[in-house]
Scaffold this active site. Structure first.
Site, PDB file in Angstrom:
ATOM      1  N   HIS A 484       0.915  -1.005   0.009  1.00  0.00           N
ATOM      2  CA  HIS A 484       0.087  -0.126  -0.136  1.00  0.00           C
ATOM      3  C   HIS A 484       0.886   1.174  -0.144  1.00  0.00           C
ATOM      4  O   HIS A 484       0.634   2.022  -0.829  1.00  0.00           O
ATOM      5  CB  HIS A 484      -0.664   0.021   1.298  1.00  0.00           C
ATOM      6  CG  HIS A 484      -1.825   1.052   1.316  1.00  0.00           C
ATOM      7  ND1 HIS A 484      -3.196   1.149   0.993  1.00  0.00           N
ATOM      8  CD2 HIS A 484      -1.521   2.327   1.939  1.00  0.00           C
ATOM      9  CE1 HIS A 484      -3.643   2.418   1.168  1.00  0.00           C
ATOM     10  NE2 HIS A 484      -2.832   2.957   1.518  1.00  0.00           N
ATOM     11  N   GLU A 485       1.733   1.150   0.907  1.00  0.00           N
ATOM     12  CA  GLU A 485       2.592   2.352   0.835  1.00  0.00           C
ATOM     13  C   GLU A 485       3.603   2.718  -0.412  1.00  0.00           C
ATOM     14  O   GLU A 485       3.891   3.868  -0.427  1.00  0.00           O
ATOM     15  CB  GLU A 485       3.639   2.377   2.326  1.00  0.00           C
ATOM     16  CG  GLU A 485       2.603   2.173   3.561  1.00  0.00           C
ATOM     17  CD  GLU A 485       1.553   3.292   3.574  1.00  0.00           C
ATOM     18  OE1 GLU A 485       1.685   4.412   3.250  1.00  0.00           O
ATOM     19  OE2 GLU A 485       0.711   2.907   4.510  1.00  0.00           O
ATOM     20  N   HIS A 488       1.853   4.336  -2.766  1.00  0.00           N
ATOM     21  CA  HIS A 488       1.905   5.852  -2.715  1.00  0.00           C
ATOM     22  C   HIS A 488       2.994   6.719  -3.583  1.00  0.00           C
ATOM     23  O   HIS A 488       2.691   7.753  -3.829  1.00  0.00           O
ATOM     24  CB  HIS A 488       1.618   6.152  -1.380  1.00  0.00           C
ATOM     25  CG  HIS A 488       0.501   6.219  -0.676  1.00  0.00           C
ATOM     26  ND1 HIS A 488      -0.816   6.954  -1.356  1.00  0.00           N
ATOM     27  CD2 HIS A 488      -0.150   5.542   0.220  1.00  0.00           C
ATOM     28  CE1 HIS A 488      -1.753   6.455  -0.579  1.00  0.00           C
ATOM     29  NE2 HIS A 488      -1.379   5.632   0.526  1.00  0.00           N
TER      30      HIS A 488
END
Ligand SMILES: [Zn+2]
Length: 778
Positions: A484-485, A488
């Protein structure tokens, strides 16, 4: 003249007048003292004249149609003047004579009357100051407004960049005269040339930023601080163009400032870090907060030798010893980004290292490249952003599956990280690469943050914060969160939201891509991927449903500013609606609704072409700010056939982005939901009843009702037998296999139902259907 915005108490004001002056680079020089919990330092700003005041030609015409203006780039037709809140909201009793000034610089030719002493007092000015318009109070001086909160500003001065040796080469065209006005022009021209140097001269640019930031001052500037802002002026200077373009500010943070947290790590040792506060970095350094102020930065940080300084920087800094017990760390970035993405963490962390004799982690370098022929075509196109040394244009960077990475953790979590995080990072990075292509950033540090960190992870340029909560219990949580990170880096950092209220753009994409990356990182089979992703979808659906029922409707809208999205006031200031609302921070509606929108689009288009579209989007918009429609228009342009099925940008706004609550499910989504439920072993009658009621299943199309009937049969839901009977009679084109399912369960009631329906329909049934059913029944 600008009318001021009137923020509500839960709104976050973005005060900086970026349309007048736009920061291009920050040079930070900081001392971090853990005893007093204060960061003290100097920041130097390098500005460009804002879009509203830039020259459009050789004449001095003012306007917003400048030829090189990133504000207007994305939507060139955007109107420049937007009416804002009425001025009557302002107090008229304000005086504007409390500018602070402390002494005169050697070349200061202006100030003779503003002469209070300085910042500490100034910071006590009441907040109502913020909604006052200086031009109403008799002064015509231009006012530079910076975002600033909980800082003690000590001194502000103009920097004499013309005093730097060899710098004249940046201003060859300017005539050097003694007149102070001319000198001011020369300085501004030098700054202009410096901030607009071509990308391939970035090293020289950084070098001169450093030199200029150390140049002598040439006159103090008047300043005043309010709750949310720092306002600076120079007596007699009325336009941004004549205002100093290189400014130096001496300031101190306050221990209670809300941009950083002073705390202890899990091993009990002191540390400080930016915790992703709603007020961003404005209590760490004065800045221009509006995302349009894309800037580069460099920072030198000094602190006691036992601490490690991690930061958003392209380089892995090597500390330099300055004096006994003090180390200095230097970081820089060359890609312009919003000041809000700047991140720093200082603590007694240790780097987690692989034992030298363990084999290298498999990095999946044998994965085939994601690029199709079409992808290669985009790569030959030029980038759409302002110039910087972009990795998308660098052939070596484009082939880098895994970027260099390091892991830092408190001493007591080292072992845990060695076994887990260190192994997962290369797998996740390479999965991200095979999905989206070029990594936008050149390296990555992952830090296990102290336990008071309020979320599971946070992504910033070059650094990811990870909560210790993802460490125990195997790979799953840690891997998914890392994915997820990492997502980004593309969605949220390389491509930012132009309007902060549209956070679904970064969170929705990261949530959607997290599943894709994580499945690839685990090298799952096609069926395993499908199973895992559907299970996730179900869990997220339940969570979204609960949140929608238990949160304010207003907070469930993904595009709160609707058709006014991305608009700012004439000066560039705006407010972020609900930006300071505490409960909003814990809501996941934006993640989840955004995720379901992207998932539904993926299903409509097909995953392979969808991912190709995402890569195209990344290539087109990296290094820039976007609004929801930039993505949607691009996507729908590529798939004209979707228009016929009613999928338009307007319909997506209407169903997904501009309304509260759950998006109304499209028939196919409903089919998917029911099919996922069909995989459940048991469902109690109450759930089925709820399902029927919520989605009005009896009124849906035959595909949906078919799945509904299958659910009824599978779970022997007697109140639904009437629906099955009706289906078998009226939808004979689809009902044949339901007979089989009624028989398979060996349930007397169901078999009786099958016989009864067949008996009633048999006579008029299609011959071969009747034959097949008869074989099932007898
Ligand atoms: Zn680029």
């Amino acid at each position: 003249m600008e009318k001021q915005l009137d923020p509500m108490k839960d709104d976050l004001p973005l005060m900086a007048n970026t349309s007048h002056m736009l920061v291009k680079h920050y040079t930070l020089d900081l001392d971090v003292d853990f005893k007093s919990q204060i960061i003290e330092g100097i920041i130097v700003f390098f500005f460009e004249t804002g879009s509203r005041y830039r020259k459009t030609s050789s004449t001095d015409e003012e306007g917003c149609q400048s030829q090189f203006d990133e504000t207007c780039k994305i939507r060139a037709s955007e109107p420049c003047h937007i009416p804002v809140t009425d001025l009557s909201a302002c107090s008229s009793t304000m005086e504007y004579n409390d500018f602070a000034v402390c002494g005169k610089g050697e070349k200061d030719t202006s100030d003779k009357n503003g002469n209070h002493s300085n910042g500490e007092q100034a910071s006590g000015i009441p907040s109502s100051k913020n909604c006052c318009d200086i031009e109403n109070h008799g002064s015509t001086d231009f006012l530079l407004v910076l975002d600033c909160c909980d800082l003690s500003v000590l001194k502000v001065e103009e920097v004499d960049v013309a005093a730097v040796a060899d710098i004249e080469k940046f201003a060859r065209s300017a005539k050097l005269t003694d007149a102070s006005e001319e000198l001011g022009n020369l300085r501004n021209q030098i700054v202009h040339e410096l901030v607009t140097l071509p990308a391939d001269r970035w090293k020289e640019q950084l070098y001169y930023y450093t030199r200029c930031s150390q140049a002598p001052g040439c006159g103090e500037l008047l300043f005043t601080t309010g709750t949310w802002s720092l306002e600076i002026r120079k007596l007699g200077i009325c336009t941004p163009r004549d205002f100093p373009h290189a400014i130096r500010i001496w300031y101190k943070t306050k221990p209670e400032g809300r941009s950083v947290t002073w705390t202890t790590d899990q091993s009990g040792r002191p540390c400080v870090y930016t915790m992703g506060s709603p007020i961003n970095n404005r209590a760490l350094f004065p800045c221009q907060e509006p995302p349009v102020a894309l800037s580069t930065w460099q920072a030198t940080v000094r602190t006691a030798a036992r601490f490690v300084v991690l930061m958003s920087g392209e380089n892995s800094a090597e500390p330099v010893q300055l004096q006994e017990g003090i180390l200095s760390w230097y970081y820089y970035v060359t890609m312009p980004m919003p000041a809000s993405t700047f991140t720093i963490a200082i603590g007694c962390w240790e780097e987690v290292k692989q034992q030298p004799f363990t084999a290298d982690v498999q990095t999946n370098s044998d994965f085939s490249l994601p690029f199709s022929q079409a992808d290669l075509r985009w790569h030959e196109e030029r980038c759409g952003h302002v110039e910087y040394p972009c990795r998308f244009q660098n052939p070596a960077a484009r082939l880098q599956t895994v970027i260099p990475y390091r892991v830092f953790a408190p001493w007591c979590l080292m072992e845990n990280c060695k076994e887990l995080v260190l192994q997962l990072i290369p797998q996740c990075l390479s999965a991200a690469y095979t999905t989206l292509g070029t990594h936008p950033f050149s390296r990555l540090d992952v830090l296990i943050v102290p336990s008071n960190f309020s979320s599971l992870g946070m992504a910033s340029p070059h650094i990811i914060f990870l909560s210790q909560s993802v460490l125990p219990g195997g790979q799953h949580l840690c891997g998914a969160r890392l994915c997820h990170e990492i997502a980004h880096a593309w969605f949220g950092l390389a491509i930012g939201a132009r309007d902060w209220t549209e956070e679904w753009i970064s969170e929705g994409f990261a949530t959607y891509l997290e599943d894709i990356f994580w499945a690839r990182a685990q090298q799952l089979s096609h069926d395993e991927v499908k199973g895992q992703q559907e299970l996730k979808a179900l869990l997220r659906w339940r969570r979204l449903r609960d949140e929608v029922q238990n949160s304010e409707e207003e907070l469930q809208v993904l595009r709160p500013n609707k058709e006014n999205t991305g608009e700012v006031s004439e000066s560039g200031a705006s407010v972020v609606k609900h930006g300071l609302k505490a409960e909003k921070i814990f809501l996941q509606v934006h993640y989840l609704k955004g995720y379901f929108l992207l998932r539904s689009l993926a299903r409509a288009i097909g995953e392979a072409s969808y991912l190709a579209s995402l890569r195209k989007f990344v290539h087109k918009f990296h290094g820039q700010l976007v609004l929801s429609q930039d993505f949607l228009y691009m996507l729908l342009e590529d798939i004209p056939e979707q228009k016929e099925s009613g999928l338009t940008v307007e319909s997506i706004f209407q169903n997904w982005l501009d309304t509260s609550g759950m998006p109304k499910l499209l028939p196919d989504q409903l089919v998917l939901l029911l099919e996922s439920l069909l995989e459940e072993k048991t469902l109690c009658p109450r759930t089925l009843q709820c399902l029927e009621k919520t989605y009005k299943l009896r009124e849906q199309d035959a595909e949906v009702r078919h799945r509904w009937c299958e659910l009824i049969v599978k779970h022997k839901y007697v109140p639904g037998y009437g629906d099955v009977e009706k289906f078998l009679r009226e939808d004979q084109a689809m009902g044949v296999y339901l007979y089989g399912e009624l028989m398979v369960n060996e349930d007397a009631k169901q078999q009786e139902l099958a016989y009864k329906c067949f008996a009633a329909a048999q006579e008029h049934m299609d011959v071969s259907s009747a034959k097949v059913v008869a074989e099932m029944l007898f």
